[in-house]
Design a protein around this motif. Structure first.
Motif, short mmCIF file in Angstrom:
data_model
loop_
_atom_site.label_atom_id
_atom_site.label_comp_id
_atom_site.label_asym_id
_atom_site.label_seq_id
_atom_site.Cartn_x
_atom_site.Cartn_y
_atom_site.Cartn_z
N LEU A 218 0.81 -1.23 0.00
CA LEU A 218 0.00 0.00 0.00
C LEU A 218 0.84 1.28 0.00
CD1 LEU A 218 -3.17 -0.26 2.27
CD2 LEU A 218 -3.03 0.74 0.00
N PRO A 219 1.90 1.36 0.82
CA PRO A 219 2.68 2.61 0.87
C PRO A 219 3.30 3.02 -0.47
CG PRO A 219 3.26 1.17 2.71
CD PRO A 219 2.41 0.36 1.79
N TYR A 220 3.37 2.10 -1.43
CA TYR A 220 3.97 2.43 -2.72
C TYR A 220 2.95 3.00 -3.71
CZ TYR A 220 7.80 -0.37 -0.88
OH TYR A 220 8.81 -0.86 -0.09
N LEU A 221 1.67 2.93 -3.33
CA LEU A 221 0.64 3.30 -4.30
C LEU A 221 0.50 4.80 -4.52
CD1 LEU A 221 -2.21 0.69 -3.67
CD2 LEU A 221 -0.54 0.75 -5.51
N PHE A 245 -6.76 3.72 -4.46
CA PHE A 245 -6.02 3.46 -3.22
C PHE A 245 -4.77 4.34 -3.12
CE2 PHE A 245 -8.81 -0.20 -3.36
CZ PHE A 245 -9.21 -0.29 -2.04
N GLY A 246 -4.17 4.63 -4.26
CA GLY A 246 -3.01 5.52 -4.26
C GLY A 246 -3.37 6.92 -3.83
N LEU A 247 -4.53 7.37 -4.27
CA LEU A 247 -5.01 8.70 -3.89
C LEU A 247 -5.29 8.77 -2.39
CD1 LEU A 247 -5.48 11.23 -5.53
CD2 LEU A 247 -7.84 10.52 -5.91
N GLU A 248 -5.80 7.68 -1.84
CA GLU A 248 -6.02 7.63 -0.39
C GLU A 248 -4.70 7.77 0.36
OE1 GLU A 248 -8.29 4.14 0.69
OE2 GLU A 248 -10.05 4.83 -0.45
N VAL A 249 -3.66 7.10 -0.16
CA VAL A 249 -2.33 7.21 0.47
C VAL A 249 -1.83 8.65 0.39
CG1 VAL A 249 0.08 6.41 0.43
CG2 VAL A 249 -1.76 4.78 -0.02
N ILE A 250 -2.00 9.29 -0.79
CA ILE A 250 -1.56 10.68 -0.95
C ILE A 250 -2.27 11.59 0.06
CG2 ILE A 250 -1.70 12.69 -2.52
CD1 ILE A 250 -1.16 10.71 -4.85
N ASN A 251 -3.54 11.31 0.30
CA ASN A 251 -4.33 12.17 1.21
C ASN A 251 -4.18 11.84 2.69
OD1 ASN A 251 -5.80 14.19 -0.34
ND2 ASN A 251 -6.72 12.46 -1.40
N THR A 252 -3.67 10.64 3.02
CA THR A 252 -3.60 10.27 4.43
C THR A 252 -2.16 10.06 4.92
OG1 THR A 252 -3.91 7.94 3.85
CG2 THR A 252 -5.89 9.18 4.47
N LYS A 253 -1.36 9.35 4.13
CA LYS A 253 -0.02 9.02 4.61
C LYS A 253 0.99 8.99 3.46
CE LYS A 253 1.99 6.14 8.17
NZ LYS A 253 2.20 4.78 8.64
N PRO A 254 1.17 10.14 2.79
CA PRO A 254 2.09 10.14 1.64
C PRO A 254 3.55 10.01 2.09
CG PRO A 254 1.42 12.38 2.15
CD PRO A 254 0.65 11.48 3.08
N ARG A 255 4.40 9.56 1.17
CA ARG A 255 5.83 9.53 1.48
C ARG A 255 6.32 10.97 1.68
NH1 ARG A 255 8.40 6.16 -1.92
NH2 ARG A 255 6.47 4.98 -1.76
N PRO A 256 7.42 11.18 2.42
CA PRO A 256 7.88 12.55 2.71
C PRO A 256 8.02 13.43 1.46
CG PRO A 256 9.09 10.97 4.04
CD PRO A 256 8.23 10.15 3.12
N GLY A 257 8.50 12.86 0.36
CA GLY A 257 8.69 13.65 -0.86
C GLY A 257 7.40 14.24 -1.39
N ILE A 258 6.35 13.43 -1.41
CA ILE A 258 5.05 13.93 -1.91
C ILE A 258 4.43 14.86 -0.87
CG2 ILE A 258 2.69 13.22 -2.50
CD1 ILE A 258 3.92 10.89 -4.08
N LYS A 259 4.61 14.51 0.39
CA LYS A 259 4.10 15.38 1.47
C LYS A 259 4.71 16.78 1.35
CE LYS A 259 3.35 15.43 6.46
NZ LYS A 259 3.56 14.73 7.73
N ALA A 260 6.00 16.83 1.08
CA ALA A 260 6.69 18.13 0.95
C ALA A 260 6.16 18.92 -0.24
CB ALA A 260 8.20 17.91 0.81
N LEU A 261 5.78 18.23 -1.31
CA LEU A 261 5.27 18.92 -2.50
C LEU A 261 3.86 19.50 -2.29
CD1 LEU A 261 6.29 16.61 -5.51
CD2 LEU A 261 7.28 18.82 -4.92
N ILE A 262 3.06 18.82 -1.43
CA ILE A 262 1.66 19.23 -1.31
C ILE A 262 1.34 19.99 -0.02
CG2 ILE A 262 0.80 17.39 -2.83
CD1 ILE A 262 -0.04 15.81 -0.36
N GLN A 263 2.34 20.19 0.83
CA GLN A 263 1.98 20.74 2.14
C GLN A 263 1.51 22.20 2.09
OE1 GLN A 263 5.13 19.83 4.78
NE2 GLN A 263 6.65 21.14 3.80
N ASN A 264 1.81 22.92 1.00
CA ASN A 264 1.32 24.30 0.92
C ASN A 264 0.00 24.41 0.17
OD1 ASN A 264 3.52 25.31 2.33
ND2 ASN A 264 4.78 25.34 0.47
#
Length: 475
Positions: A218-221, A245-264
């Protein structure tokens, strides 16, 4: 605009589904149009589960790929994960390399330089592998036409596993395994996967071999959903499950790289469209303006602070990319007007100083402007390199195939392709391409289409209707 209203499906089918699901006629019609005719099919559509994913071993050569990777691990070999510099390629490399590194250390990544090496597997990359004692290269989102490159690697005792989703040529490379659902002899049930999707099937097969479950993956999705969004592959079948399921990961527990891109980003919940317009261009900007390695570094970084540093650098590249894109589009439009080429069936433009990293975006902008198959060339070393973009329902890959005598190499699919040619062949190619498009394109395809599923009454648009329509996501 050309409005195309879909014909209504058979009334009996609509009524039967309406009755089975207890929904109104409009919703039942939309479902039947999408090939959903039974309660069970509707259940799979509205409530996809990870168990709906196909067995990865249904893909031709998957068994061979897994055996070769397990052998490399058993023998302590060095593995190089190789992929393209766009979103699909960099997410695929990040996915496969981070999965393998979770239990095996001798894994390196390689993204070719857009300017020195160009698209796909490169001789420079194979030489790098030889210099670093690599005996297995896993190529992602590229390689299906790299017959000479794979033979070159073979002479150096380097094996290849190819994971691609582009259309194969007449012959396949002589690799240990060629995973591509578009192979004529591959009976995999779904052939619209993106490159990262094929990479996911590979790690799914490896995980099965290690007694891991699909939940472990799941964490890779988040990476797979990003690639599906960026590559604009159809969100049907298996892609729908992976995207949801990948979108759910992006919205709940994304990897740090994606989290950094979307945090603003101000929105609480991101949709697939947000991923297309917010996440994808930033990942792409690294490969366009600087180097695709920077995108892989961001997507495989586990420290949030470091990821934020990478993300802020990438934000800068994205800003540069926007400026280049605006400037080159302006120059290309001027060139078309000055050469009196506004009434042609195709657009082919060239300027040697144009930045190779943005010619694909510029081609898309020109399609928006003149709505016809478009190719943008620039100088690349001693050759010209180009990106092609098409209009809906016109196969630009087939058109290039018809002009192959003028090209050095080309690859891609129906709506997007890349190519190189010798400068002296440019004018002949331009004439040939125009001739092919003129003789094969239906005049209707030169008018942008709005595809309408259904006409409905205003009174039908109520909260229940909107609630169910929302469950059609991701789209």
């Amino acid at each position: 605009m050309r409005w195309t209203i879909k014909s209504k499906p058979e009334k009996e089918k609509v009524q039967a589904l309406q009755h089975a699901l207890q929904v109104d006629e409009n919703i039942a019609t939309l479902l039947v149009q999408r090939g959903i005719e039974t309660y069970e099919q509707a259940k799979t559509f509205f409530r996809p589960t990870l168990n709906d994913l196909h067995n990865p071993y249904l893909m031709k050569d998957m068994d061979k790929a897994v055996v070769r990777i397990e052998k490399a691990i058993a023998n302590n070999e060095n593995i190089l994960v190789f992929g393209d510099y766009d979103v699909d390629g960099t997410t695929a490399v990040s996915l496969v390399s981070s999965y393998l590194r979770s239990y095996y250390p001798n894994v390196a990544t390689y993204i070719p330089d857009r300017y020195n090496e160009g698209y796909g597997i490169s001789y420079i990359g194979i030489d790098y592998a030889e210099d670093n004692d690599v005996s297995l290269i896993i190529a992602l989102d590229c390689g299906i036409k790299s017959i000479d490159h794979v033979n070159y690697a073979k002479e150096k005792n380097i094996d290849f596993i190819i994971c691609d989703h582009h259309r194969p040529g007449e012959f396949l490379p002589d690799a240990i395994a060629v995973l591509d659902p578009k192979r004529a002899d591959c009976s995999y049930p779904y052939d619209e996967l993106c490159g990262c999707g094929v990479g996911f099937k590979l790690i799914q097969a490896l995980a099965e071999n290690r007694n891991q479950t699909i939940e472990d993956l799941l964490p890779y999705l988040d990476l797979v959903a990003t690639a599906i969004a960026a590559d604009i592959v159809p969100i049907t079948g298996e892609n729908r499950v992976l995207a949801k399921f990948g979108l759910e990961v992006i919205n709940t527990k994304p990897r740090p790289g994606i989290k950094a891109l979307i945090q603003n980003v101000k929105k609480k919940v991101l949709t697939i469209t947000d991923v297309v317009f917010i996440v994808a261009p930033r990942i792409n900007a690294a490969g366009r303006v600087k180097h695709g390695n920077e995108a892989v570094a961001l997507l495989t970084e586990y420290n949030l602070e470091q990821a934020e540093q990478f993300a802020s650098e990438i934000e800068g590249y994205n800003s540069d990319r926007k400026d280049l894109d605006k400037q080159i589009t302006k120059e290309a439009l001027l060139q078309i007007e000055e050469n009196n080429e506004t009434e042609r069936f195709s657009t082919v433009v060239y300027q040697e100083s144009w930045h190779k990293g943005v010619i694909g975006i510029v081609a898309s902008r020109l399609v928006e402007n003149y709505y016809r198959p478009t190719i943008v060339f620039t100088k690349s070393g001693d050759k010209l390199a180009a990106s092609a973009r098409s209009v809906k329902d016109f196969d630009v890959y087939n058109a290039l195939e018809a002009c192959a005598e003028h090209l050095e190499q080309f690859g891609g699919h129906m709506y997007a392709a890349g190519m190189t040619l010798k400068e002296e062949n440019y004018q002949n190619f331009k004439k040939a391409f125009e001739k092919v498009v003129e003789s094969t394109i239906h005049p209707d395809l030169l008018i942008p289409e709005i595809s309408v599923d259904l006409e409905i009454k205003f009174s039908a648009i109520n909260e229940k209707f909107m609630r169910i329509l929302k469950q059609f996501e991701p789209f």
